[in-house]
Structure formats: C-alpha cells, structure tokens
Design an enzyme around this catalytic site. Structure first.
Site, PDB file in Angstrom:
ATOM      1  N   ARG A 155       4.369  14.443  -7.554  1.00  0.00           N
ATOM      2  CA  ARG A 155       4.016  14.034  -9.256  1.00  0.00           C
ATOM      3  C   ARG A 155       2.660  13.669  -9.343  1.00  0.00           C
ATOM      4  O   ARG A 155       1.770  13.594  -8.425  1.00  0.00           O
ATOM      5  CB  ARG A 155       3.948  12.594  -8.274  1.00  0.00           C
ATOM      6  CG  ARG A 155       5.298  11.804  -7.153  1.00  0.00           C
ATOM      7  CD  ARG A 155       5.981  10.150  -7.354  1.00  0.00           C
ATOM      8  NE  ARG A 155       4.667   9.907  -7.143  1.00  0.00           N
ATOM      9  CZ  ARG A 155       4.923   7.937  -7.064  1.00  0.00           C
ATOM     10  NH1 ARG A 155       5.943   7.292  -7.095  1.00  0.00           N
ATOM     11  NH2 ARG A 155       4.882   7.327  -6.169  1.00  0.00           N
TER      12      ARG A 155
ATOM     13  N   ASP B  42       4.364  -4.005  -7.995  1.00  0.00           N
ATOM     14  CA  ASP B  42       3.611  -3.158  -6.822  1.00  0.00           C
ATOM     15  C   ASP B  42       3.850  -1.713  -7.847  1.00  0.00           C
ATOM     16  O   ASP B  42       4.223  -0.425  -7.216  1.00  0.00           O
ATOM     17  CB  ASP B  42       4.098  -3.087  -5.744  1.00  0.00           C
ATOM     18  CG  ASP B  42       5.646  -3.047  -5.319  1.00  0.00           C
ATOM     19  OD1 ASP B  42       6.131  -3.957  -4.763  1.00  0.00           O
ATOM     20  OD2 ASP B  42       5.645  -2.131  -4.691  1.00  0.00           O
TER      21      ASP B  42
ATOM     22  N   ASP C  32       7.674   4.711  -9.445  1.00  0.00           N
ATOM     23  CA  ASP C  32       8.902   4.376  -8.441  1.00  0.00           C
ATOM     24  C   ASP C  32       9.563   4.880  -8.392  1.00  0.00           C
ATOM     25  O   ASP C  32      10.875   3.556  -8.983  1.00  0.00           O
ATOM     26  CB  ASP C  32       8.337   3.391  -7.844  1.00  0.00           C
ATOM     27  CG  ASP C  32       6.924   3.334  -7.183  1.00  0.00           C
ATOM     28  OD1 ASP C  32       6.463   4.730  -7.372  1.00  0.00           O
ATOM     29  OD2 ASP C  32       6.960   2.756  -6.367  1.00  0.00           O
TER      30      ASP C  32
ATOM     31  N   ARG D  57      -1.162   0.339  -9.730  1.00  0.00           N
ATOM     32  CA  ARG D  57      -0.240  -0.986  -9.941  1.00  0.00           C
ATOM     33  C   ARG D  57      -0.978  -1.817 -10.153  1.00  0.00           C
ATOM     34  O   ARG D  57      -1.848  -2.310 -10.089  1.00  0.00           O
ATOM     35  CB  ARG D  57       0.857  -0.776  -8.982  1.00  0.00           C
ATOM     36  CG  ARG D  57       1.441   0.399  -8.284  1.00  0.00           C
ATOM     37  CD  ARG D  57       1.474   1.284  -6.937  1.00  0.00           C
ATOM     38  NE  ARG D  57       1.489   2.600  -7.110  1.00  0.00           N
ATOM     39  CZ  ARG D  57       2.602   2.957  -7.039  1.00  0.00           C
ATOM     40  NH1 ARG D  57       4.343   1.840  -6.921  1.00  0.00           N
ATOM     41  NH2 ARG D  57       2.886   4.330  -6.387  1.00  0.00           N
TER      42      ARG D  57
ATOM     43  N   GLY E 131       2.550   3.296   1.567  1.00  0.00           N
ATOM     44  CA  GLY E 131       3.179   3.693   2.775  1.00  0.00           C
ATOM     45  C   GLY E 131       3.375   4.706   3.123  1.00  0.00           C
ATOM     46  O   GLY E 131       3.241   5.225   4.643  1.00  0.00           O
TER      47      GLY E 131
ATOM     48  N   LYS F 175       4.163  12.135  -1.929  1.00  0.00           N
ATOM     49  CA  LYS F 175       5.399  11.578  -1.836  1.00  0.00           C
ATOM     50  C   LYS F 175       6.615  11.645  -0.767  1.00  0.00           C
ATOM     51  O   LYS F 175       6.816  12.949  -0.654  1.00  0.00           O
ATOM     52  CB  LYS F 175       6.064  10.579  -2.942  1.00  0.00           C
ATOM     53  CG  LYS F 175       7.263   9.172  -2.643  1.00  0.00           C
ATOM     54  CD  LYS F 175       7.694   8.552  -3.997  1.00  0.00           C
ATOM     55  CE  LYS F 175       8.626   7.284  -3.161  1.00  0.00           C
ATOM     56  NZ  LYS F 175       9.195   7.214  -4.336  1.00  0.00           N
TER      57      LYS F 175
ATOM     58  N   GLY G 143       0.789  -1.052  -0.288  1.00  0.00           N
ATOM     59  CA  GLY G 143       0.198   0.201   0.347  1.00  0.00           C
ATOM     60  C   GLY G 143       0.952   1.232  -0.001  1.00  0.00           C
ATOM     61  O   GLY G 143       1.577   1.363  -0.041  1.00  0.00           O
TER      62      GLY G 143
ATOM     63  N   ASP H 179       8.717   5.640   8.196  1.00  0.00           N
ATOM     64  CA  ASP H 179       8.311   6.957   9.229  1.00  0.00           C
ATOM     65  C   ASP H 179       7.085   7.724   8.118  1.00  0.00           C
ATOM     66  O   ASP H 179       6.562   8.072   8.517  1.00  0.00           O
ATOM     67  CB  ASP H 179       9.413   7.057   9.536  1.00  0.00           C
ATOM     68  CG  ASP H 179      10.461   7.390   7.899  1.00  0.00           C
ATOM     69  OD1 ASP H 179       9.693   7.108   7.114  1.00  0.00           O
ATOM     70  OD2 ASP H 179      11.764   7.723   8.244  1.00  0.00           O
TER      71      ASP H 179
HETATM   72  P1  AMP Z   1       9.799   0.765  -3.081  1.00  0.00           P
HETATM   73  O1  AMP Z   1      10.808  -0.040  -2.440  1.00  0.00           O
HETATM   74  O2  AMP Z   1       9.353   2.549  -2.606  1.00  0.00           O
HETATM   75  O3  AMP Z   1       8.800   0.684  -3.894  1.00  0.00           O
HETATM   76  O4  AMP Z   1       8.335   0.450  -1.139  1.00  0.00           O
HETATM   77  C1  AMP Z   1       7.718  -0.360  -1.483  1.00  0.00           C
HETATM   78  C2  AMP Z   1       6.682  -0.407  -0.103  1.00  0.00           C
HETATM   79  O5  AMP Z   1       6.946  -0.016   0.605  1.00  0.00           O
HETATM   80  C3  AMP Z   1       5.648   0.257  -0.022  1.00  0.00           C
HETATM   81  O6  AMP Z   1       4.726  -0.232   0.127  1.00  0.00           O
HETATM   82  C4  AMP Z   1       6.280   2.164   0.311  1.00  0.00           C
HETATM   83  O7  AMP Z   1       4.838   2.548   1.113  1.00  0.00           O
HETATM   84  C5  AMP Z   1       7.057   1.479   1.384  1.00  0.00           C
HETATM   85  N1  AMP Z   1       7.155   1.785   1.844  1.00  0.00           N
HETATM   86  C6  AMP Z   1       8.881   2.632   1.330  1.00  0.00           C
HETATM   87  N2  AMP Z   1       9.213   3.144   2.294  1.00  0.00           N
HETATM   88  C7  AMP Z   1       8.839   3.286   3.583  1.00  0.00           C
HETATM   89  C8  AMP Z   1       9.432   5.113   4.172  1.00  0.00           C
HETATM   90  N3  AMP Z   1      10.480   5.864   4.867  1.00  0.00           N
HETATM   91  N4  AMP Z   1       7.667   4.422   5.273  1.00  0.00           N
HETATM   92  C9  AMP Z   1       6.387   4.009   4.240  1.00  0.00           C
HETATM   93  N5  AMP Z   1       6.630   3.330   3.833  1.00  0.00           N
HETATM   94  C10 AMP Z   1       7.699   2.853   2.953  1.00  0.00           C
HETATM   95 MG    MG Z   2       7.168   1.825  -4.745  1.00  0.00          MG
END
Ligand code: AMP
Ligand code: MG
Length: 496
Positions: free
Chosen positions: A187, A263, A273, A194, A104, A124, A102, A136
């Site tokens: 963005r 995702d 991403d 996705r 995050g 973001k 989701g 965080d």
């Molecule tokens: P990514 O590798 O950036 O595509 O992230 C994979 C998942 O981790 C997604 O659900 C992001 O929303 C979550 N995510 C990555 N970094 C953070 C963060 N600092 N805080 C919260 N969720 C994160």
């Molecule tokens: Mg991602």
C-alpha cells in the site's frame, strides 16, 4: 584481464535509481514504533499490479515486472536505506476503548519521493510484529484482492484513499475459519497515521510524544495550521473538514466501510483499511455490510455520525495540546456544516443540477425515500438516470420500480426542476458523477474464486474497469449488471 564492460542490469539500475528511501516516520523516535524485518513470503507470485500507481510513483513498467520488485514488494528483500518498522497506535473499536493495538501485520518500508510529494510504502501481511497480539501477521488472498481492487476503485471514483501498488500471493497456508493462502498488499499513502496514533500517546500520558506527532502531521500535511492562533485546534478543524468530505463521498457513491473504528480513521481523511466494505446493491439505508457488526453500529446511514463520534475521540485525545475544552468542541463544529454541504453538492451533481440550490434538499430527500421504498439498485439507478429527459417515457429507469405511481410523481418533480437546466451539460455532469462500475461484492468474489485457482485475469479486468469507472467500456456489461441472487448470501466479516 577482462574488464566488465557491461552496464549493470536494467533491474539493478532501476532499483537503485528509483527507490531512494527516506523514513520521516522513523525520525519521530523509538516511542512511535519498533524496527523489525518482514517475514519472507514463501515462493511469491504476482496476483495484481497497478501500473497506473507505479507510474505516479515514478516506477517504470519494466521495474514492476522484475523479480527484484517482486522480492522487494513482498518483504523478501530489503532495499538499501529502507528501515522497516511497525508503528504503535491504540483505538476505540465498536465504541469501546481497546487500548494498545498497532501495526499487527503492516510494516512500513519507508517513504519515496514522487512528483506528488513523499509516499510511504507499507506491506500488509508481511509477518508478525511487536503488535500482532494473538494474530499471525498475515493477510489472506481473498481480503488482499478486495483491498487492492477497492483502493484503486476509490481512486478511480475520485474518493480520497490509500492506494495499492500490488498484491502478491503465496501457497503458504494461513488459518482463518478454514485454511486459506497468504498474500501481501503493498500500500502507499502520504501517511498511514490514524486517529488511534493520537489516542495512544494521549491516553498513555505521553504528552510530549503527542505534541511531536501533532507537529509532524501539521508540518508535513497541514502546514497552514502552523499559522493559526492555536495550531492544534486548527489541525482538528482541518481533519474534521477532510473527514466530512470523505463521508459525503462515501454516502453519495453508496460505500459502506464496515469497521469505522478510530484505528481505521486516517488523519489525512483517506479511506483506509479495507475489510468488510461493500458498495450498496439495492438501496437500503440501514444496510450493514460487516457480518460481525451485530448491532449495526456501522450501518450505511450511521457512517456520518460515526465519523463525528470518531472525531470527538480525536478531539479528546488532542485536549492536552489545547487551551481548553471549548476550543476542541469549537473545532469540531465545522463537521456539522461541511458534511451536509458536501453531500448536498455531490447529490446535486448526481442529479445533474448544474445550479445547485439549497431548496434541492427536498428533491434529494424524496429521491432517497423512493429508492429505499422500492429497494432500487443504487448504482444502476443513477447511471440510468443520466439518460433521463423530461420528454421521454423514462422506460429503462421506470423498470427499476415496482411502485410505478410513486415513480411517476417523483419523475414529475424532477422534470420540473430540470426545466432551466441545459440538457447536454447536465448529461456530461451526470456521467462524471454516476459511475457505471463499482466493486460489488459478487464481482470481487468471482475474481477471488478464479485467483484461488491461479487465474488472475478477472482481477486484472476488474482493475481496468474500476480505474476508469465512469467510462462505458463496451463489451463489459456483465460487470455493470444487477447482482446475481447468490450475492445476498455473501457474508463478509472482519476475518481477513
Ligand atoms: P483491523 O480490524 O484489520 O483494522 O485490525 C485491528 C487490529 O488487529 C490492528 O492492530 C491489526 O494490526 C490487528 N490484526 C488484524 N489481523 C491481524 C493478524 N492476522 N495478525 C496480526 N494482527 C492483526
Ligand atoms: Mg485496521
């Protein structure tokens, strides 16, 4: 009694007139998201702004200069009508089912109408959401600058991508391997849906919601599929084709994404991403740009197969909406023809072959082999090739090769192929197909180092160059030069 004769301030007028929020994603219903408020970013400041994108969105330059815009685009203030939300999705990460993920750290503010259709606006790094898990909810300045510049660079290259309107920074500390500072990337895209959104509703047996989602995507983005005998198979086929075109574009320009998890795959075939991505320096087909990818799952030469693997996951997720498995498999078939055809067309354009022929596959293949065996800088090779003529001594080009004999043999093969091709038209095509400027890691790194000291001039210079990467930009040769030795020591991981 005095009357307030002054018209409302320019800022207010623009804010009210330009941003009429819709929220078509919110209409899908609460199973698809959680409504929430962004967490304010302490004392934000501008780091970079894409005025080109602002204009496309119908926002005036003056608006993007305003304090109101700064507050709005960091999530510190909400515009009337915006219903911020974080969406739920799942996904396969590095080949393994990861379950629910989701948004995050992404918050959708809603969509605005533009001349090119509705555009969603997403922050973001605007704080924790219900899907943050241990995270965080923040993004750091370093990765935010990379995402901002690369989104606009891809657009400049003509490669489908989500866009980035701006990056805002703050002195608020964020903990990664070391302490860094927080930033928000604003963005935009027609949709941020996705493959993982479909996987989520499929694997959790929420098939009514799966259908709602597929209908939403068809009606808004793939309306032609509605008329097909089986609209969901048609959707899968259309997504396969867009993804095939995207992979051809990545491979041709030498772009490595680095984290092609399901995702991180856009249902619209957009690059999405931006994490540990890299444009190739020396050509190495097996190059791995993500320091966390120890197996090389997402190496440069594996990207096209990984995209197919991801499409297979999407097909599986869509099975409950299909008549049978064969239908899904048949819909994926198009990828296997569209990808090689699209790559062939792009490589022929890079070679200046106005009359691309199937037999040119051999020349393309030998070009790749030659570049790999000589570890030639990918972008510089293609740009120098634009000045190649069969009659010349090929000097600046030959200098890129340590194995002169192989180069001579290849140059002969290429010269023969060029015989029937008009040289003026060829040069035109090549200069439009081979960028002078790409966002190399070290360029991003230099801009980030300066930005950490609050000097954003390099971010802005790079933005200008990358938005028009096929132009010469005299006086900016440094940005088109070979990477310095220290570039090989840059390690980019998933940490962002
Ligand atoms: P990514 O590798 O950036 O595509 O992230 C994979 C998942 O981790 C997604 O659900 C992001 O929303 C979550 N995510 C990555 N970094 C953070 C963060 N600092 N805080 C919260 N969720 C994160
Ligand atoms: Mg991602």
């Amino acid at each position: 009694m005095t009357f307030a004769t002054a018209t409302p301030s320019a800022e207010r007028t623009l804010a009210e007139s330009e941003l009429k929020w819709g929220n078509s994603f919110a209409r899908l219903g609460p199973d698809f998201y959680t409504e929430l408020q962004p967490t304010p970013l302490p004392s934000p400041y501008w780091v970079g702004r894409s005025h080109a994108l602002a204009r496309e969105l119908g926002l005036e330059d003056q608006w993007l200069e305003s304090d109101y815009a700064l507050a709005l685009l960091t999530g510190n203030q909400l515009a009337a009508g915006s219903r911020p939300l974080a969406s739920v999705y799942s996904g396969h990460q590095f080949g393994v089912w990861a379950g629910q993920l989701g948004d995050g750290r992404a918050i959708l503010l809603g969509d605005i109408a533009t001349n090119a259709g509705p555009r969603e606006i997403q922050l973001k790094g605007a704080g924790r959401t219900s899907y943050s898990r241990m995270g965080d909810g923040r993004a750091v300045l370093r990765s935010s600058i990379r995402e901002f510049l690369c989104s606009e660079a891809m657009q400049g290259l003509g490669i489908p991508t989500t866009r980035a309107l701006c990056v805002t920074g703050s002195d608020a500390a964020v903990r990664r391997e070391e302490f860094e500072t927080a930033a928000v990337v604003t963005r935009t895209a027609p949709s941020f849906i996705r493959f993982g959104h479909f996987e989520h509703f499929s694997y959790s047996n929420q098939h009514a919601q799966l259908k709602t989602l597929a209908d939403h995507v068809i009606d808004r983005f793939y309306p032609a599929c509605r008329d097909a005998k089986q609209p969901y198979a048609a959707l899968l086929e259309a997504v396969s084709e867009r993804t095939a075109h995207l992979m051809a574009a990545w491979q041709a320009v030498g772009f490595c994404h680095g984290v092609m998890n399901t995702d991180n795959m856009s249902i619209l075939g957009l690059t999405i991403d931006y994490g540990p991505f890299q444009f190739l320096d020396a050509f190495d087909p097996g190059h791995i740009c993500n320091h966390s990818d120890s197996e090389g799952r997402y190496a440069y030469n594996k990207q096209p197969n990984m995209a197919y693997w991801n499409l297979f996951c999407l097909a599986q997720a869509l099975l409950p909406l299909m008549d049978n498995q064969e239908q899904a498999l048949a819909a994926l078939e198009s990828y296997k023809t569209v990808f090689p055809e699209a790559l062939h067309a792009r490589m022929c354009a890079k070679l200046g072959l106005l009359d691309a022929q199937p037999e040119d596959a051999a020349l393309i293949e030998s070009t790749f082999r030659l570049l790999a065996s000589n570890k030639v800088d990918y972008t510089i090779f293609w740009r120098r090739l634009c000045s190649f003529t069969p009659q010349s001594g090929h000097e600046p080009l030959r200098d890129l090769f340590f194995d002169g004999e192989s180069f001579n043999a290849w140059a002969l093969q290429y010269s023969e192929r060029l015989t029937p091709v008009d040289s003026g038209l060829r040069a035109d095509l090549m200069l439009k197909s081979n960028p002078k400027f790409v966002l190399r890691n070290h360029l991003g790194e230099e801009a980030i180092r300066a930005a950490k000291l609050k000097d954003f001039s390099a971010v802005n210079t790079l933005l200008t160059l990358l938005q028009a990467p096929f132009d010469e930009h005299p006086g900016h040769e440094h940005f088109a030069a070979f990477p310095p030795d220290w570039a090989t020591s840059i390690e980019i991981s998933c940490s962002s």
